[in-house]
Design an enzyme around this catalytic site. Structure first.
Site, short mmCIF file in Angstrom:
data_model
loop_
_atom_site.label_atom_id
_atom_site.label_comp_id
_atom_site.label_asym_id
_atom_site.label_seq_id
_atom_site.Cartn_x
_atom_site.Cartn_y
_atom_site.Cartn_z
N GLY A 33 0.83 -1.20 0.00
CA GLY A 33 0.00 0.00 0.00
C GLY A 33 0.86 1.24 0.00
N ASN A 34 0.25 2.38 0.28
CA ASN A 34 1.02 3.62 0.32
C ASN A 34 0.42 4.57 1.35
OD1 ASN A 34 -0.88 5.58 -1.09
ND2 ASN A 34 -0.75 3.93 -2.58
N ARG A 35 1.01 5.74 1.48
CA ARG A 35 0.68 6.63 2.60
C ARG A 35 -0.49 7.57 2.35
NH1 ARG A 35 6.06 9.47 4.53
NH2 ARG A 35 4.57 10.42 5.95
N SER A 36 -1.17 7.45 1.23
CA SER A 36 -2.25 8.41 0.97
C SER A 36 -3.42 8.24 1.95
CB SER A 36 -2.75 8.22 -0.46
OG SER A 36 -3.83 9.10 -0.70
N ALA A 100 -3.95 7.66 -4.92
CA ALA A 100 -2.61 7.14 -5.18
C ALA A 100 -2.73 5.65 -5.49
CB ALA A 100 -1.72 7.36 -3.96
#
Ligand code: CTP
Ligand code: CA
Length: 231
Positions: A33-36, A100
């Site tokens: 995943g990512n930090r959005s 994102a």
């Protein structure tokens, strides 16, 4: 009068906003995943609804309350997001890709939780590239000979190939969208925050600088730039 309830400038417009970060599962419990956080996309949905638009918010793994008066569609992966965005934007006036999407996903998904073995070995995860949703929207519009205003976001850290703005200009040209909102994320600023700073680059060569401030202010500036491009 633009933002007043008396003269909502986006009344009757159908707008699609994506928000959050997609997840690509490896097994039932683990994902890439990512930090959005989705805050900028939610601010876009809220401000558009306040300006009279009919808004569909496509939310990927966000933990934020649904904005009032907005249709919310929940998705997990980049491919889910692609399907939802394509469907919602078929007859939309504008699409803003604030989400994102994970660029890559595991080449295979394992139905059972991946186990550790007694030795010190570790599995290798092979990745494959996900579809580029924004590029697909631009392609569909040019094939159809018309369609929504298309806005992209780019979180950049400058590197040896160029500054944040140079990379943004190049990305705008490469993606073929109408506007690109460029954030400098060099030190992790913007993530999780309720504030943001950005430069909005337009395909006509103009740029609009939005100083550090509430994400709603950037959102309203984006709609100000979208509004005159609506047909
Ligand atoms: N985007 C998309 N589909 C993807 C990846 C990105 O629609 N698979 C959209 C994002 O929502 C954003 C814009 O494209 O609006 C730019 O995303 P970004 O990650 O900056 O662009 P990439 O082409 O993925 O380039 P990079 O290698 O810098 O990640
Ligand atoms: Ca990317």
């Amino acid at each position: 009068l633009r933002r007043g309830a008396a003269a909502p400038d986006l009344a009757g417009r159908r707008l699609v906003v994506s928000a959050g970060g997609t997840r690509e599962y490896l097994d039932p419990v683990r994902f890439i995943g990512n930090r959005s956080s989705g805050r900028q996309g939610y601010a876009l949905a809220r401000t558009a609804a306040a300006r009279g638009a009919k808004v569909t918010l496509i939310a990927a793994n966000t933990a934020l309350p649904d904005p009032a008066g907005v249709d919310v569609v929940r998705v997990v992966s980049t491919r889910d997001l692609q399907e939802a965005v394509f469907e919602a934007s078929a007859d939309a006036d504008a699409v803003v890709m604030a989400a994102a999407p994970a660029d890559f996903r595991p080449a295979s998904y394992v139905d059972n939780k991946i186990k550790k073995t007694d030795d010190t070995s570790a599995p290798t995860v092979s990745l494959v590239q996900n579809p580029d949703i924004l590029a697909g929207l631009v392609r569909r519009r040019s094939e159809a000979g018309g369609g929504p205003v298309i806005v992209g976001f780019a979180a950049e850290t400058g590197d040896h190939t160029g500054s944040v703005l140079e990379l943004g200009r190049a990305k705008l040209a490469r993606k073929g969208c109408d506007l690109l909102v460029v954030n400098d994320v060099s030190d992790g600023k913007a993530f999780e925050s309720t504030e943001n700073a950005a430069v909005v680059l337009a395909d006509d060569g103009t740029s609009t600088e939005v100083p550090h401030g509430p994400k709603e202010v950037l959102a309203d500036t984006i709609w100000d730039l979208v509004a005159p491009r609506l047909r």
